[in-house]
Write a protein that holds these residues in place. Structure first.
Motif, PDB file in Angstrom:
ATOM      1  N   ASN A   1      66.936 -72.647   7.163  1.00 59.86           N
ATOM      2  CA  ASN A   1      67.237 -71.866   8.374  1.00 59.86           C
ATOM      3  C   ASN A   1      66.850 -72.633   9.640  1.00 59.86           C
ATOM      4  O   ASN A   1      65.762 -73.210   9.708  1.00 59.86           O
ATOM      5  CB  ASN A   1      66.455 -70.542   8.373  1.00 59.86           C
ATOM      6  CG  ASN A   1      66.753 -69.699   7.158  1.00 59.86           C
ATOM      7  OD1 ASN A   1      66.390 -70.064   6.056  1.00 59.86           O
ATOM      8  ND2 ASN A   1      67.420 -68.583   7.355  1.00 59.86           N
TER       9      ASN A   1
ATOM     10  N   ASP B   1      76.999 -68.798   3.445  1.00 57.12           N
ATOM     11  CA  ASP B   1      76.048 -69.871   3.141  1.00 57.12           C
ATOM     12  C   ASP B   1      76.167 -70.271   1.688  1.00 57.12           C
ATOM     13  O   ASP B   1      76.046 -69.441   0.791  1.00 57.12           O
ATOM     14  CB  ASP B   1      74.621 -69.405   3.449  1.00 57.12           C
ATOM     15  CG  ASP B   1      74.422 -69.188   4.932  1.00 57.12           C
ATOM     16  OD1 ASP B   1      75.236 -69.715   5.722  1.00 57.12           O
ATOM     17  OD2 ASP B   1      73.464 -68.498   5.307  1.00 57.12           O
TER      18      ASP B   1
ATOM     19  N   GLU C   1      74.434 -66.242   0.610  1.00 55.02           N
ATOM     20  CA  GLU C   1      74.580 -64.994   1.353  1.00 55.02           C
ATOM     21  C   GLU C   1      75.769 -65.050   2.287  1.00 55.02           C
ATOM     22  O   GLU C   1      76.292 -66.121   2.591  1.00 55.02           O
ATOM     23  CB  GLU C   1      73.299 -64.609   2.097  1.00 55.02           C
ATOM     24  CG  GLU C   1      72.907 -65.540   3.194  1.00 55.02           C
ATOM     25  CD  GLU C   1      71.765 -64.969   4.050  1.00 55.02           C
ATOM     26  OE1 GLU C   1      71.485 -63.765   3.975  1.00 55.02           O
ATOM     27  OE2 GLU C   1      71.177 -65.739   4.808  1.00 55.02           O
TER      28      GLU C   1
HETATM   29 MG    MG Z   1      70.254 -67.311   5.255  1.00 50.89          MG
END
Ligand code: MG
Ligand code: ADP
Length: 301
Positions: A213, A248, A260
């Motif tokens: 992230n 993702d 996700e």
């Molecule tokens: Mg994520």
């Protein structure tokens, strides 16, 4: 068109860019603070009020609903849908994507590649749950976490058992997932608009970290995705019912695995990495596909 942007903060990069791109293309853009919109549910004509006035005349609504206000945000969006305003993403699709487990169940039903994932309620089932995802190392995730918070890598089965027990003790719903080591702390963000991946980037976790992230210090770079990855991302967004999505993907030894599907993907990282006018493409999508009374579910279900 008159387009509402549901966002808590007009100064956020994504909100600013959507307003700018819409205005450049000749639309009237109005940012509405999601938590300040209130609704008249009982009336035969559904209404939304905002700062003492009734909202009227909108053609489309772009939801930018943060994970912490999913419930209220989806209710406001549903009200727009009932008023016949065209949503960029439907409330039902957003709600589906926010629950990681529900999202994976929907994706698995359509045969989309996913990391092996388990879910259990009783502490008695923990040892078997761990075996189900092929033992340690494994990843534990809070169902409604975001930006890497609530995602834990457990190197040993003992560590995994204690962490799972702790979460269960706190009544926090979690899922347990096989750790895709060969991804090497990297994942691929595919930005889907309509039935196309319009931009993609690779995100690499900082040294010593497995979560890529950007909010956790990951770095983004350009990447060329394979046709299989492209297909996977487009199908994943479609299964979730999202017109715009950040899908993702982890590169595993047995092909692309969807981790996700984000329903309010940020624009800053992807625009800056690729140099593309992603906000402009979102507005163009609304121009081509927007129209009154198009919500398939009308907030039902
Ligand atoms: Mg994520
Ligand atoms: P969040 O919604 O908080 O972003 P994610 O499920 O996307 O949660 O996980 C955060 C990051 O952790 C991912 O971007 C990825 O880099 C890493 N990660 C998550 N699940 C796995 C996994 N099963 N195997 C390897 N890395 C993972």
């Amino acid at each position: 068109m008159k387009i509402a942007v549901l966002s808590r903060n007009p100064r956020l990069y994504s909100t600013r860019r959507l307003v700018e791109a819409g205005e450049q293309r000749g639309h009237e853009m109005v940012v509405i603070d999601t938590l300040r919109a209130y609704m008249n549910i009982a009336s035969h004509k559904p209404q939304i009020h905002y700062r003492g006035k009734r909202l009227e005349g909108f053609d489309a609504v772009i939801p930018r609903i943060g994970a912490s206000i999913t419930f209220y945000g989806c209710a406001v969006l549903r009200q727009f849908e009932m008023m016949g305003v065209c949503p960029l993403n439907e409330s039902v699709a957003i709600a589906r994507s926010r629950d990681k487990l529900r999202a994976l169940q929907l994706l698995s039903r359509r045969g989309i590649g996913l990391p092996v994932t388990g879910f259990a309620h009783s502490p008695d089932d923990i040892p078997d749950l761990i075996q189900m995802v092929n033992g340690a190392p494994l990843v534990i995730k809070v169902l409604e976490g975001t930006q890497g918070m609530g995602v834990v890598l457990c190197e040993t089965e003992k560590a995994a058992e204690s962490v799972i027990e702790a979460f269960m003790g706190l009544k926090q719903d979690i899922m347990v997932q096989e750790y895709i080591k060969e991804a090497g702390g990297a994942d691929i963000r595919c930005f889907v608009v309509g039935d196309k991946v319009i931009a993609s980037m690779k995100r690499q976790a900082k040294p010593g970290e497995f979560r890529s992230n950007l909010h956790r210090g990951g770095t983004a770079s350009l990447i060329k995705i394979t046709p299989e990855e492209r297909m996977t991302a487009i199908r994943a967004a479609k299964v979730m019912g999202l017109n715009v999505a950040g899908v993702d993907i982890l590169r595993s030894n047995h092909g692309p695995l969807v981790m996700e599907v984000n329903s309010s993907p940020g624009l800053e990282g992807i625009e800056q990495t690729t140099g593309k006018d992603v906000a402009g493409m979102i507005i163009q999508y609304l121009e081509k596909n927007g129209g009154p009374n198009l919500t398939r579910t009308k907030g039902k279900g």
